[in-house]
Scaffold this active site. Structure first.
Site, PDB file in Angstrom:
ATOM      1  N   VAL A   1       0.844  -1.204   0.000  1.00 45.64           N
ATOM      2  CA  VAL A   1       0.000   0.000   0.000  1.00 45.64           C
ATOM      3  C   VAL A   1       0.874   1.247   0.000  1.00 45.64           C
ATOM      4  CG1 VAL A   1      -1.813   1.265   1.211  1.00 45.64           C
ATOM      5  CG2 VAL A   1      -1.883  -1.231   1.142  1.00 45.64           C
ATOM      6  N   ASP A   2       1.930   1.259   0.804  1.00 47.63           N
ATOM      7  CA  ASP A   2       2.865   2.381   0.787  1.00 47.63           C
ATOM      8  C   ASP A   2       3.471   2.573  -0.597  1.00 47.63           C
ATOM      9  OD1 ASP A   2       2.788   3.494   3.306  1.00 47.63           O
ATOM     10  OD2 ASP A   2       4.342   2.214   4.127  1.00 47.63           O
ATOM     11  N   LEU A   3       3.942   1.481  -1.185  1.00 48.06           N
ATOM     12  CA  LEU A   3       4.605   1.581  -2.485  1.00 48.06           C
ATOM     13  C   LEU A   3       3.653   2.079  -3.565  1.00 48.06           C
ATOM     14  CD1 LEU A   3       6.686  -1.715  -2.310  1.00 48.06           C
ATOM     15  CD2 LEU A   3       7.550   0.621  -2.103  1.00 48.06           C
TER      16      LEU A   3
END
Length: 391
Positions: free
Chosen positions: A178-180
């Protein structure tokens, strides 16, 4: 090449951890000047996220986590809670093209570093805020990391072994997906805003939330639910919409069979020595294979263990049937195609020597020397350049 596409663009990076830094590393790789603002004592949290650490001269260490998302940046120490730090950031923002931050909503507004304030001095500023839940709404004040949103956004509900299998239960992905993906959405949003600015001569404000990205990442699984009203179930390594499309055990290991259409299944059946399967009404079409997957899986399991992976690989390649190995990272970086594409590169650092890194897939692989950006910076390495000390 795109290496110099953003030459002349100045980015003020007030982000930490992964989502924001992944975005600003992309911008640096594309040629932007990225000024990373870090706390004078702590720096970016991920400087301490180890081991492993890369060891440098004089006892200096750099975490591999920090290295993964901060190459090509200029590190400047500033504490915006002090007048000196606040004024430095305001000064840098006046001629910046982009500002990326990931503080809780209203945090920077308390110091006059919000978009409304800074855009009065710099109307062309593209300002992107990355938060867990967005700038408004009943949960906007809550903190959250990637793991939280893998669960909250639905991804973990259908990732993992099926309920009837050993080891069943929700499972997160092996990296902070999700961060990426938030970093990639942020990159796209920044580039779109810069393109829009060419027409309007004005910057803009972008509110990007990890929760929003997590929900969007459900992709076909989200669409499956919206169309059917049924929650997707965990299916282990099996694809929810294509079959056979999963991991099978061979005589000496595992491999991925990725059949994406009926003609590929027909060719697989020829290779496997079971041509009648492709005419069997239970398996002739993808929809029927999905409906009868437990039975098909049992039959395939019995067939795959009769040959080695290399035997299957050669036969499937000859027939044009997609398959893949399950590699360790050691095998990944030794793979001849990965080596041909020059995905592992080294960038020079005066304290750490050659620093191994992964090439940005957006950039050409033709000449490593032309691609490599500067290594990740030491904490405050460039403070004097942007905040010179006067007598």
């Amino acid at each position: 090449m795109l290496k110099n596409a953003l030459t002349g663009i100045k980015v003020l990076d007030l982000s930490r951890i992964l989502a924001g830094p992944w975005c600003t590393q992309n911008l640096a790789d594309l040629g932007a000047e990225v000024i990373k603002i870090e706390h004078p004592q702590r720096g970016d949290d991920t400087r301490g996220w180890g081991p492993p650490y890369l060891e440098g001269r004089g006892g200096q260490n750099m975490s591999s986590y920090f290295m993964s998302c901060n190459r090509g940046k200029h590190s400047v120490c500033a504490d915006f809670s002090t007048p000196e730090g606040k004024n430095l950031i305001i000064s840098l923002a006046k001629d910046a093209d982009v500002l990326v931050e990931n503080y809780k909503p209203a945090t920077l507004a308390r110091y006059g570093l919000d978009y409304k304030t800074l855009s009065q001095e710099n109307p062309r500023l593209v300002y992107i805020s990355i938060t867990g839940f967005g700038q408004d709404g009943p949960m906007s004040e809550k903190p959250g990391y990637d793991y939280v949103f893998q669960g909250m956004g639905g991804l973990m509900s259908y990732t993992g072994h099926a309920d009837r299998m050993s080891g069943a239960g929700p499972l997160r992905t092996g990296v902070a997906v999700v961060d990426l993906c938030t970093g990639m959405y942020a990159t796209s949003a920044v580039l779109a805003a810069l393109f829009q600015r060419e027409r309007t001569n004005r910057g803009t404000y972008i509110d990007l939330a990890l929760l929003d990205v997590a929900v969007a990442l459900n992709a076909n699984q989200g669409a499956n639910y919206l169309v059917s009203g049924a929650n997707p179930e965990r299916s282990g390594n099996a694809h929810p919409n294509c079959a056979p499309y999963e991991v099978f055990r061979c005589a000496d290991g595992h491999m991925i069979l990725a059949v994406g259409n009926d003609s590929q299944f027909q060719r697989f059946c020829e290779v496997a020595g079971v041509p009648a399967w492709s005419d069997d009404p239970r398996f002739a079409t993808n929809s029927n294979r999905i409906s009868n997957l437990p039975e098909l899986r049992k039959m395939l399991t019995e067939v795959f263990v009769t040959r080695t992976r290399d035997d299957w690989a050669a036969a499937l390649d000859a027939a044009g049937v997609p398959w893949g190995p399950i590699n360790t990272l050691e095998q990944v970086f030794a793979n001849p195609q990965v080596r041909h594409r020059k995905l592992m590169q080294h960038v020079a650092h005066p304290d750490f020597g050659p620093v191994p890194m992964v090439r940005n897939p957006m950039l050409s692989n033709e000449d490593e020397r032309e691609i490599a950006t500067p290594a990740p910076p030491r904490l405050g390495e460039h403070s004097c350049k942007y905040a010179p000390v006067h007598d």
